[in-house]
Enzyme design. Structure first.
Site, mmCIF file in Angstrom:
data_model
loop_
_atom_site.group_PDB
_atom_site.id
_atom_site.type_symbol
_atom_site.label_atom_id
_atom_site.label_comp_id
_atom_site.label_asym_id
_atom_site.label_seq_id
_atom_site.Cartn_x
_atom_site.Cartn_y
_atom_site.Cartn_z
ATOM 1 C CB ILE A 180 -0.960 0.002 1.202
ATOM 2 C CG1 ILE A 180 -1.924 -1.185 1.102
ATOM 3 C CG2 ILE A 180 -1.734 1.317 1.271
ATOM 4 C CD1 ILE A 180 -2.771 -1.404 2.332
ATOM 5 N NE ARG A 261 -6.346 -3.580 10.812
ATOM 6 C CZ ARG A 261 -6.858 -3.554 9.602
ATOM 7 N NH1 ARG A 261 -7.063 -2.391 9.004
ATOM 8 N NH2 ARG A 261 -7.169 -4.667 8.964
ATOM 9 C CD GLU A 290 -11.765 0.902 13.321
ATOM 10 O OE1 GLU A 290 -12.446 0.242 12.514
ATOM 11 O OE2 GLU A 290 -10.612 1.276 13.091
ATOM 12 C CG HIS A 310 -12.109 0.272 9.006
ATOM 13 N ND1 HIS A 310 -11.538 -0.249 10.136
ATOM 14 C CD2 HIS A 310 -11.399 -0.258 7.975
ATOM 15 C CE1 HIS A 310 -10.551 -1.064 9.812
ATOM 16 N NE2 HIS A 310 -10.453 -1.084 8.495
#
Length: 345
Positions: A180, A261, A290, A310
């Site tokens: 990523i 995260r 979350e 998210h």
């Protein structure tokens, strides 16, 4: 071959799996909630394969499935699978690394642009009726001048209130330069941003080229970057790595983005920095807890924070990617070939 299937999927890419066995679609695959352990044990008792996205495949589920030969999880890390017990039982576990790398990279850049140019704030203001005009208003142009499209020129005009920061020429600090992180860097370079990389597991020769430099330390990256984005997995080494001490090194004009995260960030320290206006702003897709609580300071207090729930990996293409990966590896498994996506952790 009985295949118990509760993963989200791309119907077109799943078709070859029907040639391998009898597929029972259930749970999230048909729009139902996660199944509890008891339900899974009952429904997978005679399954040869279990393919899931989010269901918890515990030791009890694995032990109870007497015919189980393979488990597949359509996620970048199979956190919901008891991989240690599966390994003990010699049951391969498949996963889908890189399935959402492009999607997450694109959302990261989107968050960065959104907070730098205050796009959500401007949008919300217009939706609330601010800075808007009457449908009956008529503008006139003085003789000798051309029509001007400027909205207003007071200190309270949107041009002033929502004045932002452009990306060109700025330094983007990327913490974690894996699948990523590299994609984020590639997009950022198209904006003519300079990259400063912190990744202890990659050397200078793997990283450096024109406009891209490896930071000697995380401290250097935090001090020198105009934008900072995190792309790390959660390990004992990375938990809280963006600490109060690291946040204190940031420029007062810098922005922090986190779509990896929540556990890698000291959230309370970041909130404190925002309250004291020690950094310019932040953008988040992930949080310490979350779902994000409805009275969170990001929601209640700040006008320089952009938040999303998210959704970094939530694209239709991600479903296609992980369905392709899983189906291709199951075909290799049936043929006794080397598996490309077997989890070794």
């Amino acid at each position: 071959m009985k295949i118990y299937f509760t993963a989200e999927y791309d119907e077109k890419e799943l078709k070859p799996l029907y040639d391998i066995g009898e597929i029972e679609l259930d749970g999230w695959a048909i729009g139902q909630p996660k199944l509890d352990e008891k339900e899974l044990m009952e429904k997978t008792a005679d399954a040869d394969m279990i393919i899931t996205s989010y269901d918890d495949i515990t030791r009890n589920v694995i032990e109870n499935a007497k015919n189980l030969k393979l488990i597949a999880c359509t996620r970048a890390t199979p956190v919901n699978i008891d991989t240690d017990y599966a390994k003990k039982k010699n049951i391969p576990v498949l996963y889908t690394p890189g399935r959402n790398s492009d999607a997450t990279a694109e959302l990261t850049i989107g968050l960065m642009i959104a907070v730098a140019r205050k796009i959500p704030m401007a949008y919300a203001a217009l939706k609330e009726g601010k800075y808007t005009g009457s449908p009956d208003a008529v503008k006139t142009t003085k003789d000798g001048l051309r029509a001007d499209v400027i909205w207003d020129m007071t200190m309270d005009s949107p041009y002033t209130v929502f004045k932002g920061t452009q990306l060109k020429g700025k330094t983007l600090g990327i913490i974690g330069y894996g699948s990523i992180g590299k994609r984020v860097g590639a997009i950022a370079r198209a904006f003519d941003m300079k990259l400063l990389i912190f990744d202890p597991y990659q050397g200078e020769l793997d990283i450096e080229k024109v406009g891209v430099k490896k930071a000697e330390s995380l401290e250097e990256l935090m001090r020198e970057s105009d934008f900072i984005t995190s792309h790390m997995k959660v390990t004992e080494e990375t938990k809280g790595i963006i600490s109060k001490e690291m946040i204190a090194l940031m420029k007062p004009t810098a922005y922090l983005i986190n779509a990896s995260r929540g556990a890698v960030l000291d959230e309370e320290a970041l909130i404190e920095a925002l309250r004291e206006k020690r950094i310019a702003g932040a953008a988040f897709d992930v949080y310490a807890k979350e779902p994000i609580v409805n009275n969170h300071p990001y929601i209640q207090e700040f006008d320089n924070v952009v938040i999303t729930p998210h959704i970094a990996g939530a694209t239709h293409e991600v479903l296609s990617n992980h369905t392709k990966q899983i189906v291709a590896d199951i075909k290799r498994f049936v043929k006794g070939e080397h598996l490309l996506y077997q989890y070794k952790g």
